[in-house]
Design an enzyme around this catalytic site. Structure first.
Site, PDB file in Angstrom:
ATOM      1  N   ALA A  85       0.832  -1.207   0.000  1.00 25.88           N
ATOM      2  CA  ALA A  85       0.000   0.000   0.000  1.00 25.88           C
ATOM      3  C   ALA A  85       0.860   1.247   0.000  1.00 25.88           C
ATOM      4  CB  ALA A  85      -0.925   0.000   1.209  1.00 25.88           C
ATOM      5  N   SER A 128      11.830   0.206  -4.110  1.00 27.04           N
ATOM      6  CA  SER A 128      11.916   0.512  -5.540  1.00 27.04           C
ATOM      7  C   SER A 128      13.352   0.823  -5.926  1.00 27.04           C
ATOM      8  CB  SER A 128      11.047   1.746  -5.809  1.00 27.04           C
ATOM      9  OG  SER A 128      11.307   2.260  -7.095  1.00 27.04           O
ATOM     10  N   TYR A 152       9.011  10.653  -3.527  1.00 26.87           N
ATOM     11  CA  TYR A 152       8.600   9.237  -3.585  1.00 26.87           C
ATOM     12  C   TYR A 152       9.786   8.322  -3.245  1.00 26.87           C
ATOM     13  CZ  TYR A 152       7.645   4.671  -5.651  1.00 26.87           C
ATOM     14  OH  TYR A 152       7.531   3.311  -5.841  1.00 26.87           O
ATOM     15  N   LYS A 156      10.569   5.797   0.151  1.00 25.85           N
ATOM     16  CA  LYS A 156      10.918   4.368   0.140  1.00 25.85           C
ATOM     17  C   LYS A 156      12.177   4.132   0.978  1.00 25.85           C
ATOM     18  CE  LYS A 156       7.611   2.705  -2.334  1.00 25.85           C
ATOM     19  NZ  LYS A 156       6.642   1.813  -1.723  1.00 25.85           N
ATOM     20  N   LEU A 203       5.869   3.121 -19.590  1.00 30.08           N
ATOM     21  CA  LEU A 203       5.996   2.755 -21.002  1.00 30.08           C
ATOM     22  C   LEU A 203       5.027   1.644 -21.442  1.00 30.08           C
ATOM     23  CD1 LEU A 203       7.394   3.187 -23.677  1.00 30.08           C
ATOM     24  CD2 LEU A 203       9.231   1.677 -22.918  1.00 30.08           C
TER      25      LEU A 203
HETATM   26  P1  NAD Z   1      -0.867   0.245  -7.156  1.00 26.50           P
HETATM   27  O1  NAD Z   1      -1.218   1.683  -7.014  1.00 26.50           O
HETATM   28  O2  NAD Z   1      -1.510  -0.529  -8.252  1.00 26.50           O
HETATM   29  O3  NAD Z   1      -1.133  -0.530  -5.775  1.00 26.50           O
HETATM   30  C1  NAD Z   1      -1.081   0.112  -4.522  1.00 26.50           C
HETATM   31  C2  NAD Z   1      -2.373  -0.234  -3.799  1.00 26.50           C
HETATM   32  O4  NAD Z   1      -2.340   0.346  -2.500  1.00 26.50           O
HETATM   33  C3  NAD Z   1      -3.617   0.315  -4.498  1.00 26.50           C
HETATM   34  O5  NAD Z   1      -4.557  -0.712  -4.608  1.00 26.50           O
HETATM   35  C4  NAD Z   1      -4.107   1.434  -3.584  1.00 26.50           C
HETATM   36  O6  NAD Z   1      -5.501   1.548  -3.633  1.00 26.50           O
HETATM   37  C5  NAD Z   1      -3.586   0.969  -2.239  1.00 26.50           C
HETATM   38  N1  NAD Z   1      -3.281   2.027  -1.270  1.00 26.50           N
HETATM   39  C6  NAD Z   1      -2.543   3.155  -1.469  1.00 26.50           C
HETATM   40  N2  NAD Z   1      -2.431   3.837  -0.329  1.00 26.50           N
HETATM   41  C7  NAD Z   1      -3.083   3.133   0.627  1.00 26.50           C
HETATM   42  C8  NAD Z   1      -3.297   3.303   2.017  1.00 26.50           C
HETATM   43  N3  NAD Z   1      -2.815   4.380   2.644  1.00 26.50           N
HETATM   44  N4  NAD Z   1      -3.997   2.375   2.691  1.00 26.50           N
HETATM   45  C9  NAD Z   1      -4.498   1.290   2.051  1.00 26.50           C
HETATM   46  N5  NAD Z   1      -4.343   1.070   0.736  1.00 26.50           N
HETATM   47  C10 NAD Z   1      -3.622   1.974   0.034  1.00 26.50           C
HETATM   48  O7  NAD Z   1       0.716   0.163  -7.270  1.00 26.50           O
HETATM   49  P2  NAD Z   1       1.638  -1.073  -7.633  1.00 26.50           P
HETATM   50  O8  NAD Z   1       2.252  -0.800  -8.957  1.00 26.50           O
HETATM   51  O9  NAD Z   1       0.930  -2.348  -7.412  1.00 26.50           O
HETATM   52  O10 NAD Z   1       2.780  -0.871  -6.538  1.00 26.50           O
HETATM   53  C11 NAD Z   1       2.731  -1.543  -5.304  1.00 26.50           C
HETATM   54  C12 NAD Z   1       3.917  -1.094  -4.460  1.00 26.50           C
HETATM   55  O11 NAD Z   1       5.121  -1.341  -5.155  1.00 26.50           O
HETATM   56  C13 NAD Z   1       3.898   0.410  -4.142  1.00 26.50           C
HETATM   57  O12 NAD Z   1       4.328   0.574  -2.823  1.00 26.50           O
HETATM   58  C14 NAD Z   1       4.901   0.984  -5.121  1.00 26.50           C
HETATM   59  O13 NAD Z   1       5.515   2.142  -4.599  1.00 26.50           O
HETATM   60  C15 NAD Z   1       5.901  -0.157  -5.235  1.00 26.50           C
HETATM   61  N6  NAD Z   1       6.613  -0.153  -6.521  1.00 26.50           N
HETATM   62  C16 NAD Z   1       5.913  -0.172  -7.694  1.00 26.50           C
HETATM   63  C17 NAD Z   1       6.604  -0.141  -8.910  1.00 26.50           C
HETATM   64  C18 NAD Z   1       5.866  -0.126 -10.238  1.00 26.50           C
HETATM   65  O14 NAD Z   1       6.491   0.214 -11.252  1.00 26.50           O
HETATM   66  N7  NAD Z   1       4.586  -0.508 -10.303  1.00 26.50           N
HETATM   67  C19 NAD Z   1       8.002  -0.113  -8.918  1.00 26.50           C
HETATM   68  C20 NAD Z   1       8.675  -0.105  -7.692  1.00 26.50           C
HETATM   69  C21 NAD Z   1       7.968  -0.118  -6.507  1.00 26.50           C
HETATM   70  C1  WQD Z   2      10.600   3.686 -18.992  1.00 26.61           C
HETATM   71  C2  WQD Z   2      11.316   4.293 -20.192  1.00 26.61           C
HETATM   72  C3  WQD Z   2      10.973   6.644 -20.477  1.00 26.61           C
HETATM   73  C4  WQD Z   2       6.759   6.577 -21.578  1.00 26.61           C
HETATM   74  C5  WQD Z   2       9.256   4.466 -13.197  1.00 26.61           C
HETATM   75  C6  WQD Z   2       9.539   5.108 -11.857  1.00 26.61           C
HETATM   76  C7  WQD Z   2      10.246   4.124 -10.946  1.00 26.61           C
HETATM   77  C8  WQD Z   2       9.441   2.812 -10.825  1.00 26.61           C
HETATM   78  C9  WQD Z   2       9.119   2.263 -12.182  1.00 26.61           C
HETATM   79  C10 WQD Z   2       7.980   2.949  -8.892  1.00 26.61           C
HETATM   80  C11 WQD Z   2      11.939   5.649 -19.872  1.00 26.61           C
HETATM   81  C12 WQD Z   2      10.424   5.861 -21.653  1.00 26.61           C
HETATM   82  C13 WQD Z   2       8.020   6.174 -21.205  1.00 26.61           C
HETATM   83  C14 WQD Z   2       6.560   7.119 -22.884  1.00 26.61           C
HETATM   84  C15 WQD Z   2       8.906   6.804 -23.335  1.00 26.61           C
HETATM   85  N1  WQD Z   2       8.187   3.005 -10.153  1.00 26.61           N
HETATM   86  N2  WQD Z   2       9.070   6.283 -22.076  1.00 26.61           N
HETATM   87  N3  WQD Z   2       7.644   7.190 -23.705  1.00 26.61           N
HETATM   88  O1  WQD Z   2      10.761   6.021 -15.458  1.00 26.61           O
HETATM   89  O2  WQD Z   2      12.048   3.853 -15.705  1.00 26.61           O
HETATM   90  O3  WQD Z   2      10.484   4.125 -13.821  1.00 26.61           O
HETATM   91  O4  WQD Z   2       8.472   3.282 -12.988  1.00 26.61           O
HETATM   92  O5  WQD Z   2       8.780   2.769  -8.014  1.00 26.61           O
HETATM   93  O6  WQD Z   2      10.370   4.751  -9.713  1.00 26.61           O
HETATM   94  O7  WQD Z   2      10.360   6.247 -12.076  1.00 26.61           O
HETATM   95  O8  WQD Z   2       9.567   3.852 -16.074  1.00 26.61           O
HETATM   96  O9  WQD Z   2       7.846   3.179 -17.689  1.00 26.61           O
HETATM   97  O10 WQD Z   2       7.957   5.609 -16.982  1.00 26.61           O
HETATM   98  O11 WQD Z   2       9.740   4.689 -18.437  1.00 26.61           O
HETATM   99  O12 WQD Z   2       9.830   6.903 -24.124  1.00 26.61           O
HETATM  100  O13 WQD Z   2       5.444   7.533 -23.272  1.00 26.61           O
HETATM  101  O14 WQD Z   2      10.330   4.539 -21.203  1.00 26.61           O
HETATM  102  O15 WQD Z   2      11.574   7.824 -20.893  1.00 26.61           O
HETATM  103  O16 WQD Z   2      13.146   5.702 -20.562  1.00 26.61           O
HETATM  104  P1  WQD Z   2      10.809   4.568 -15.306  1.00 26.61           P
HETATM  105  P2  WQD Z   2       8.679   4.342 -17.289  1.00 26.61           P
END
Ligand code: NAD
Ligand code: WQD
Length: 350
Positions: A85, A128, A152, A156, A203
């Protein structure tokens, strides 16, 4: 007796896929989610995809609500917690730092306080790769410099440090922070995937949208990076591999007290143009694109060193870029069909 795993944010993208993996491994997810970025329908889909007759136990609420957490722990004997979450948009966190620190840091503090009260000391935390900021070299090992570039990313890192301090102070704690690189794709059934409110930024969802519209053009953010084809390189890891990484980390906690940190990636980089080509092949459509300016804050290239996770837990990502693309495309088609059905029922009502 069932082994309950409390999954915070379990209705979200990675959380819902992890619930499927937990059920398939014989564990019982109990979900708390405030649905700020998810739909409750995901919970029914989890049970359907995992072929489970039991509905997923679901508590709608916020992890900052300590009284609710106490109630959940009093209702279900919880073996371990997987903490997804949180809010996850880098750009939004720059504009709204208070909201991000409140949800991500205060939410985690509230959770570990409730765990302490309930006597539950096993925790997997969604960290992350963003904690590395702009890494100097790849593959990026867990020992690389930690230089998050956004509230953000800071949030983390704060939580990772909080968990480290907890484990240092009290030997009962067993925690693992998993630093995901670029989770992408969807469940192979096409029934679960990523939902983005508004226009996507990441992306793979952007590719899905461009392919579905057939007319929309994707902007590649920068074609002049010092990489072989000039576009940025990232480590895209299939969301079901990420989900299974949590099972491996849970097994690791059973054997290892203390705090640990692992990268979760494939260990290989893929450029934007390579991903675009793979996606085009998966959906049999040429993705229209133009090369635009660089996006502020983007690093040229980085990918994970995944050796620590492999050596310690035995986990490695099994799925390919082609799997990510075909599964994401299947999910996009489900979303498109749902949109058509919703539009038809609105038209009928009118
Ligand atoms: P997501 O937004 O799909 O899932 C997060 C969930 O948490 C959602 O369902 C939201 O409704 C719930 N939520 C948010 N705040 C809350 C709160 N205060 N109490 C209860 N529920 C809450 O995101 P995701 O992509 O599944 O990511 C999950 C975790 O992984 C996050 O912590 C995110 O920061 C981390 N993460 C995601 C990515 C990514 O690219 N998706 C990359 C690295 C880290
Ligand atoms: C990937 C590549 C863009 C969209 C992010 C967060 C990171 C983590 C994962 C949570 C980049 C390029 C994208 C578009 C493009 N999340 N791109 N055209 O930025 O590597 O990581 O998500 O923790 O914290 O920063 O992922 O999917 O946004 O981009 O060219 O329309 O695709 O420039 O090189 P990113 P992304």
């Amino acid at each position: 007796m069932s082994i309950n795993i409390l999954v915070t944010g379990g209705a979200g993208f990675i959380g819902s896929h992890t619930c499927v993996a937990l059920i398939e491994a014989g564990l019982t997810p109990v979900v708390i989610d405030n649905l700020c970025n998810a739909d409750a329908y995901a919970l029914a889909r989890i049970a359907q995809v995992a072929d489970s007759r039991q509905p997923v136990a679901f508590w709608r609420g916020d992890v900052r609500d300590g009284a609710l957490l106490d109630k959940i722990f009093a209702t279900h004997p919880v073996h371990a917690v997987v903490h997804f979450a949180g809010l996850k948009s880098v750009g939004e966190s720059v504009a709204h730092p208070i909201g991000y620190y409140d949800c991500n840091v205060q939410g985690s503090l509230s959770l570990v306080s409730a765990m302490q009260r309930a006597g539950v000391h096993r925790l997997i935390f969604s960290s992350s790769a963003t904690v590395y900021g702009q890494p100097d070299r790849s593959p990026v090992a867990e020992t690389a410099a930690l230089r998050p570039c956004s509230p953000y990313g800071q949030s983390k890192l704060f939580v990772e440090r909080l968990l480290g301090d907890l484990a240092h102070a009290d030997a009962r704690w067993r925690v693992a922070s998993l630093r995901y690189f670029n989770p992408a794709g969807a469940h192979a059934s096409g029934l679960l995937g990523e939902r983005t409110a508004g226009a996507p930024n990441n992306l793979v969802p952007v590719l899905c949208r461009a392919a579905a519209s057939r007319s929309e053009s994707l902007t590649v953010h920068g074609g002049d990076y010092p990489t072989p084809d000039g576009t940025c390189i990232r480590d895209y890891v299939h969301v079901m591999d990420v989900a299974e990484g949590h099972l491996a980390a849970l097994r690791h906690l059973d054997a290892s007290p203390g705090a640990s940190t692992f990268n979760l990636g494939v260990g290989r980089g893929t450029s934007v143009l390579e991903l675009l080509g793979a996606f085009g092949r998966a959906c049999d459509t040429e993705i229209r694109h133009t090369i635009g300016p660089r996006r502020v804050g983007d690093a040229a290239a980085y990918w994970a060193d995944v050796e620590l996770m492999r050596r310690t837990t035995g986990w490695t990502a099994r799925r390919t870029i082609a799997d990510i693309c075909s599964d994401a495309w299947r999910w996009q088609q489900t979303l498109s069909r749902q949109a058509v059905v919703a539009a038809r029922s609105t038209a009928t009502a009118l």
